[in-house]
Write a protein that holds these residues in place. Structure first.
Motif, PDB file in Angstrom:
ATOM      1  N   MET A 170     -11.029 -80.555 -14.601  1.00  0.00           N
ATOM      2  CA  MET A 170     -11.830 -81.602 -15.235  1.00  0.00           C
ATOM      3  C   MET A 170     -11.309 -81.861 -16.652  1.00  0.00           C
ATOM      4  O   MET A 170     -11.489 -81.042 -17.553  1.00  0.00           O
ATOM      5  CB  MET A 170     -13.300 -81.185 -15.306  1.00  0.00           C
ATOM      6  CG  MET A 170     -13.894 -80.769 -13.975  1.00  0.00           C
ATOM      7  SD  MET A 170     -13.819 -82.067 -12.730  1.00  0.00           S
ATOM      8  CE  MET A 170     -15.245 -83.023 -13.140  1.00  0.00           C
TER       9      MET A 170
ATOM     10  N   GLY B 239     -19.998 -82.717 -11.215  1.00  0.00           N
ATOM     11  CA  GLY B 239     -20.823 -81.643 -11.780  1.00  0.00           C
ATOM     12  C   GLY B 239     -19.933 -80.624 -12.464  1.00  0.00           C
ATOM     13  O   GLY B 239     -18.858 -80.958 -12.958  1.00  0.00           O
ATOM     14  N   ASP B 240     -20.395 -79.376 -12.498  1.00  0.00           N
ATOM     15  CA  ASP B 240     -19.621 -78.318 -13.158  1.00  0.00           C
ATOM     16  C   ASP B 240     -18.665 -77.697 -12.137  1.00  0.00           C
ATOM     17  O   ASP B 240     -19.099 -77.029 -11.191  1.00  0.00           O
ATOM     18  CB  ASP B 240     -20.575 -77.256 -13.721  1.00  0.00           C
ATOM     19  CG  ASP B 240     -19.819 -76.215 -14.534  1.00  0.00           C
ATOM     20  OD1 ASP B 240     -18.903 -75.568 -13.977  1.00  0.00           O
ATOM     21  OD2 ASP B 240     -20.111 -76.061 -15.725  1.00  0.00           O
ATOM     22  N   ALA B 241     -17.381 -77.917 -12.357  1.00  0.00           N
ATOM     23  CA  ALA B 241     -16.385 -77.479 -11.366  1.00  0.00           C
ATOM     24  C   ALA B 241     -16.398 -75.957 -11.198  1.00  0.00           C
ATOM     25  O   ALA B 241     -16.289 -75.447 -10.078  1.00  0.00           O
ATOM     26  CB  ALA B 241     -14.995 -77.961 -11.789  1.00  0.00           C
ATOM     27  N   GLY B 242     -16.547 -75.235 -12.316  1.00  0.00           N
ATOM     28  CA  GLY B 242     -16.567 -73.768 -12.235  1.00  0.00           C
ATOM     29  C   GLY B 242     -17.753 -73.275 -11.433  1.00  0.00           C
ATOM     30  O   GLY B 242     -17.626 -72.409 -10.564  1.00  0.00           O
TER      31      GLY B 242
ATOM     32  N   GLY C  96     -21.353 -84.315 -22.134  1.00  0.00           N
ATOM     33  CA  GLY C  96     -19.933 -84.010 -21.944  1.00  0.00           C
ATOM     34  C   GLY C  96     -19.523 -83.895 -20.484  1.00  0.00           C
ATOM     35  O   GLY C  96     -18.419 -83.428 -20.189  1.00  0.00           O
ATOM     36  N   TYR C  97     -20.387 -84.324 -19.567  1.00  0.00           N
ATOM     37  CA  TYR C  97     -20.010 -84.322 -18.146  1.00  0.00           C
ATOM     38  C   TYR C  97     -19.331 -85.639 -17.788  1.00  0.00           C
ATOM     39  O   TYR C  97     -19.702 -86.702 -18.301  1.00  0.00           O
ATOM     40  CB  TYR C  97     -21.239 -84.130 -17.248  1.00  0.00           C
ATOM     41  CG  TYR C  97     -21.637 -82.683 -17.121  1.00  0.00           C
ATOM     42  CD1 TYR C  97     -21.096 -81.893 -16.120  1.00  0.00           C
ATOM     43  CD2 TYR C  97     -22.519 -82.114 -18.030  1.00  0.00           C
ATOM     44  CE1 TYR C  97     -21.434 -80.548 -16.020  1.00  0.00           C
ATOM     45  CE2 TYR C  97     -22.867 -80.775 -17.940  1.00  0.00           C
ATOM     46  CZ  TYR C  97     -22.319 -79.991 -16.929  1.00  0.00           C
ATOM     47  OH  TYR C  97     -22.654 -78.677 -16.845  1.00  0.00           O
ATOM     48  N   ILE C  98     -18.366 -85.532 -16.880  1.00  0.00           N
ATOM     49  CA  ILE C  98     -17.675 -86.732 -16.416  1.00  0.00           C
ATOM     50  C   ILE C  98     -18.570 -87.446 -15.411  1.00  0.00           C
ATOM     51  O   ILE C  98     -19.139 -86.816 -14.504  1.00  0.00           O
ATOM     52  CB  ILE C  98     -16.318 -86.367 -15.766  1.00  0.00           C
ATOM     53  CG1 ILE C  98     -15.421 -85.655 -16.792  1.00  0.00           C
ATOM     54  CG2 ILE C  98     -15.639 -87.608 -15.211  1.00  0.00           C
ATOM     55  CD1 ILE C  98     -14.083 -85.173 -16.239  1.00  0.00           C
TER      56      ILE C  98
ATOM     57  N   ALA D 252     -12.324 -83.559 -19.503  1.00  0.00           N
ATOM     58  CA  ALA D 252     -13.552 -84.232 -19.965  1.00  0.00           C
ATOM     59  C   ALA D 252     -13.354 -84.761 -21.389  1.00  0.00           C
ATOM     60  O   ALA D 252     -12.806 -85.848 -21.583  1.00  0.00           O
ATOM     61  CB  ALA D 252     -14.726 -83.272 -19.840  1.00  0.00           C
TER      62      ALA D 252
HETATM   63  N1  URA Z   1     -16.329 -79.655 -16.911  1.00  0.00           N
HETATM   64  C1  URA Z   1     -16.843 -79.764 -15.662  1.00  0.00           C
HETATM   65  O1  URA Z   1     -16.781 -78.816 -14.871  1.00  0.00           O
HETATM   66  N2  URA Z   1     -17.419 -80.935 -15.307  1.00  0.00           N
HETATM   67  C2  URA Z   1     -17.492 -81.991 -16.124  1.00  0.00           C
HETATM   68  O2  URA Z   1     -18.015 -83.039 -15.721  1.00  0.00           O
HETATM   69  C3  URA Z   1     -16.951 -81.851 -17.428  1.00  0.00           C
HETATM   70  C4  URA Z   1     -16.387 -80.686 -17.790  1.00  0.00           C
END
Ligand code: URA
Length: 207
Positions: free
Chosen positions: A132, A198-201, A191-193, A134
């Motif tokens: 990501m 969502g949160d890739a991790g 700060g999310y795209i 971002a």
């Molecule tokens: N990191 C993520 O995992 N998702 C986002 O949308 C932005 C940063």
């Protein structure tokens, strides 16, 4: 956008849809991310030089090629780990480093909380892996760290990028090429795209 390559294919479109789908389980998400990384890794061959060699076929000698250098693979913790396997499939002999960056709560400056990067040698090229892109803050900090260590050829591989992040990285480090599979609409106030995934991790590690 200069120095940005947007990859397009039906397979990427299908797998990006799987990543974006909130109903994809962590196993399904991980498999799609690994496959996308593999596609990016195959594409990365276009930026690498080869040197000539000679190969003995069972019948005669003929021209062959070797990579001039194996790229250093550098996943950005933690979501970048989801791209590592796909790249190692294509570059089994590559050295692998790791970098983890966070924001200092007091100063708000980015700082590395973990760093393990092989020493640089002449002609090295680093593949920075971060699904990501971002704000670009983490990537910019990682690139600065790499440049201080003597690495000058850096390619940034992301799966989904925000226009803001691309602009920020390009402004700070115009020589860094970005190869990505999607450029989404914008960043939200957290700060999310958007629309993103969502949160890739969290999605990769099921947390
Ligand atoms: N990191 C993520 O995992 N998702 C986002 O949308 C932005 C940063």
């Amino acid at each position: 956008m200069e120095n940005v390559k947007l990859l397009e294919s039906s397979i990427l479109k299908r797998d990006l849809t799987t990543l974006r789908d909130k109903n994809s389980s962590s196993v399904v998400f991980s498999t799609a991310l690994r496959r996308i990384a593999l596609i990016l890794a195959v594409e990365s061959g276009s930026v690498l030089d080869t040197v000539s060699t000679v190969v003995d076929t069972p019948l005669e000698k003929t021209d062959g090629y070797k990579l001039r250098t194996n790229p250093v693979l550098l996943p950005v913790l933690r979501a970048g780990l989801g791209m590592l396997e796909g790249f190692r499939e294509i570059y089994p002999d590559s050295p692998v480093g790791m970098i983890g960056t966070k924001r200092n709560e007091a100063t708000l400056a980015a700082e590395n909380y973990y760093i393990n990067i092989p020493k640089s040698a002449d002609g090295d090229i680093v593949f920075l892996l971060d699904p990501m892109l971002a704000t670009g803050g983490t990537g910019i900090h990682a690139i600065e760290t790499l440049k201080k260590m003597g690495f000058n050829a850096i390619i940034y591989f992301s799966v989904i990028s925000a226009p803001e992040g691309i602009n920020n990285v390009q402004k700070a480090h115009p020589s860094v090429k970005i190869i990505t599979c999607a450029i989404d609409r914008e960043l939200n106030s957290n700060g999310y795209i958007m629309p993103g995934l969502g949160d890739a991790g969290d999605r990769y590690f099921s947390t």
